[in-house]
Design a protein around this motif. Structure first.
Motif, mmCIF file in Angstrom:
data_model
loop_
_atom_site.group_PDB
_atom_site.id
_atom_site.type_symbol
_atom_site.label_atom_id
_atom_site.label_comp_id
_atom_site.label_asym_id
_atom_site.label_seq_id
_atom_site.Cartn_x
_atom_site.Cartn_y
_atom_site.Cartn_z
ATOM 1 N N GLU A 65 0.832 -1.209 0.000
ATOM 2 C CA GLU A 65 0.000 0.000 0.000
ATOM 3 C C GLU A 65 0.866 1.259 0.000
ATOM 4 O OE1 GLU A 65 -2.783 2.385 3.231
ATOM 5 O OE2 GLU A 65 -2.453 0.220 3.465
ATOM 6 N N GLU A 66 1.894 1.284 0.827
ATOM 7 C CA GLU A 66 2.739 2.473 0.926
ATOM 8 C C GLU A 66 3.625 2.657 -0.307
ATOM 9 O OE1 GLU A 66 2.555 4.796 2.957
ATOM 10 O OE2 GLU A 66 1.423 3.997 4.650
ATOM 11 N N VAL A 67 4.097 1.563 -0.877
ATOM 12 C CA VAL A 67 4.919 1.674 -2.089
ATOM 13 C C VAL A 67 4.093 2.233 -3.249
ATOM 14 C CG1 VAL A 67 6.129 0.351 -3.885
ATOM 15 C CG2 VAL A 67 6.584 -0.109 -1.464
ATOM 16 N N GLY A 68 2.823 1.873 -3.311
ATOM 17 C CA GLY A 68 1.969 2.346 -4.398
ATOM 18 C C GLY A 68 1.375 3.726 -4.177
ATOM 19 N N ALA A 69 1.519 4.287 -2.971
ATOM 20 C CA ALA A 69 0.930 5.589 -2.671
ATOM 21 C C ALA A 69 1.733 6.719 -3.315
ATOM 22 C CB ALA A 69 0.866 5.795 -1.159
ATOM 23 N N LEU A 70 1.066 7.855 -3.541
ATOM 24 C CA LEU A 70 1.700 9.042 -4.114
ATOM 25 C C LEU A 70 1.860 10.110 -3.038
ATOM 26 C CD1 LEU A 70 -0.300 9.340 -7.462
ATOM 27 C CD2 LEU A 70 1.962 8.311 -7.122
ATOM 28 N N SER A 71 2.911 10.911 -3.171
ATOM 29 C CA SER A 71 3.102 12.010 -2.244
ATOM 30 C C SER A 71 2.157 13.154 -2.588
ATOM 31 C CB SER A 71 4.551 12.511 -2.309
ATOM 32 O OG SER A 71 4.704 13.692 -1.551
ATOM 33 N N LEU A 72 1.472 13.690 -1.591
ATOM 34 C CA LEU A 72 0.523 14.777 -1.813
ATOM 35 C C LEU A 72 1.207 16.091 -2.148
ATOM 36 C CD1 LEU A 72 -2.047 14.064 1.049
ATOM 37 C CD2 LEU A 72 -2.187 13.410 -1.355
ATOM 38 N N ILE A 73 2.500 16.187 -1.840
ATOM 39 C CA ILE A 73 3.213 17.443 -2.097
ATOM 40 C C ILE A 73 4.298 17.271 -3.155
ATOM 41 C CG2 ILE A 73 2.773 18.324 0.221
ATOM 42 C CD1 ILE A 73 5.601 17.478 0.994
ATOM 43 N N GLY A 74 4.303 16.122 -3.824
ATOM 44 C CA GLY A 74 5.313 15.873 -4.843
ATOM 45 C C GLY A 74 6.605 15.338 -4.254
ATOM 46 N N GLY A 75 7.508 14.890 -5.126
ATOM 47 C CA GLY A 75 8.778 14.328 -4.673
ATOM 48 C C GLY A 75 8.687 12.831 -4.452
ATOM 49 N N ARG A 76 9.822 12.174 -4.447
ATOM 50 C CA ARG A 76 9.854 10.725 -4.253
ATOM 51 C C ARG A 76 9.579 10.371 -2.802
ATOM 52 N NH1 ARG A 76 14.971 7.915 -7.052
ATOM 53 N NH2 ARG A 76 13.645 6.084 -6.719
ATOM 54 N N ARG A 77 8.989 9.219 -2.617
ATOM 55 C CA ARG A 77 8.678 8.728 -1.286
ATOM 56 C C ARG A 77 9.621 7.597 -0.902
ATOM 57 N NH1 ARG A 77 4.552 6.190 -0.194
ATOM 58 N NH2 ARG A 77 4.025 7.072 1.840
ATOM 59 N N VAL A 78 9.701 7.371 0.400
ATOM 60 C CA VAL A 78 10.514 6.288 0.954
ATOM 61 C C VAL A 78 9.642 5.445 1.873
ATOM 62 C CG1 VAL A 78 12.513 5.670 2.352
ATOM 63 C CG2 VAL A 78 12.600 7.699 0.904
ATOM 64 N N VAL A 79 9.704 4.149 1.708
ATOM 65 C CA VAL A 79 9.073 3.224 2.654
ATOM 66 C C VAL A 79 10.201 2.592 3.462
ATOM 67 C CG1 VAL A 79 7.663 1.162 2.954
ATOM 68 C CG2 VAL A 79 7.126 2.786 1.138
#
Length: 336
Positions: A65-79
């Protein structure tokens, strides 16, 4: 992909090129430090709720779920996943199949070499698999030099050698002592041997080095006190095993050089890093007590101790005390 030690620094500096990183080994402090380094590179912060998802063992079910989620403010995410074991493999496999630029940072302290999670991720071309083990000798000296250089603090060579001989192998403890010294020196400052000894103070007596050196020399009182202080500071029994093996290896090298015809003094001077002068008497006593056969038996026993401490429910603190007691008794305590 398995990353060798020489390529680790470069890989960590370019973690954005990978889908993820697996950090395994016995040094939890080093695992945590490298994980934080990776997270900062991608998300610029360790606690941004939009770009960093920190998942403890109870939350492993949210990996996909977290890997597939998008950041609401842009930029890459980290799990950022902690305490990973083989049970996590199906979820990691599913997560990597998702079309996403999210980076997986996986902490797996104590993961066995034959673990399915480790084998699978070492074979994955987009996952960097990095071992994190207690540093010693030249490697520890180099790490200390890097930490002081990054803080713009100069350190005398003698002070570095002394630090490497008294600090424990756990990365978190090492960094804590370095931060104390950096604060003492100030940016642009310089530390001498006297400065370092004054600043570290009695904490040097709580190190694994004191316990193992005294034990090998047969000094039960000093060894027991040093061990108990180290246990009170959160000693890892695995680190105790590594400290014992490191000292035994140095003793064996000196014995080998003596067999080649060198005097004891000449052989000791060949060691790198050199024996700290305050430890010389204990080191010499250990050489007098132990021969090659006794060291080999003791090494086998320490390896067995380390293996036992990795088993679930093992009374590792009791085993640590028993090991130190055996070393104090000398080679005869390891006779079969």
């Amino acid at each position: 992909m398995k990353i060798d030690a020489r390529s680790t620094a470069r890989t960590l500096a370019e973690i954005g090129k990978w889908r993820g990183v697996l950090l395994y080994g016995d040094d939890l402090g080093l695992i945590r430090e490298r994980a934080a380094q990776c997270v900062r590179q991608i998300a610029d912060s360790l606690d941004d709720p939009f770009r960093v998802a920190l998942l403890d063992q109870e939350q492993h079910g949210r990996v996909e779920e977290e890997v597939g989620a998008l950041s609401l403010i842009g930029g890459r995410r980290v799990v950022w996943v902690r305490d990973a074991q083989d049970a996590l493999l199906p979820r990691v496999t599913s997560a990597l199949a998702i079309d996403s630029d999210t980076v997986l940072v996986i902490e797996a302290p104590g993961l066995a070499s034959r673990a399915k999670l480790r084998s699978a991720l070492e074979a994955h071309p987009k996952i960097a698999s990095i071992g994190c083990y207690p540093e010693e000798g030249r490697t520890l000296i180099a790490s200390l030099s890097d930490l002081f250089r990054d803080a713009s603090v100069a350190v005398d060579r003698e002070a570095l050698f002394w630090l490497s001989s008294v600090l424990g192998a756990d990365r978190a403890a090492v960094r804590s002592e370095v931060e104390k010294l950096v604060l003492y020196a100030g940016e642009g400052g310089k530390l001498s041997l006297d400065d370092v000894q004054d600043c570290i103070g009695d904490s040097a007596n709580a190190t694994l080095d004191d316990a193992t050196t005294a034990a090998m020399a047969g000094d039960r009182a000093v060894a027991d006190i040093a061990l108990e202080r180290a246990l009170a500071d959160g000693l890892s029994p695995i680190a105790l095993a590594r400290a014992c093996l490191s000292l035994m290896t140095r003793l064996q090298r000196v014995l080998d050089w003596m067999d080649e015809g060198k005097s004891r003094q000449e052989a000791i001077k060949l060691l790198k890093p050199p024996v700290f002068f305050k430890k010389m008497d204990s080191f010499t006593k250990a050489l007098e007590r132990w021969d090659g056969a006794g060291l080999r038996r003791a090494c086998e026993a320490v390896q067995g101790f380390e293996l036992a401490c990795k088993q679930t429910g093992c009374p590792d603190l009791a085993l640590s005390r028993r090991l130190i007691a055996q070393l104090c008794l000398g080679p005869r305590s390891f006779l079969r």
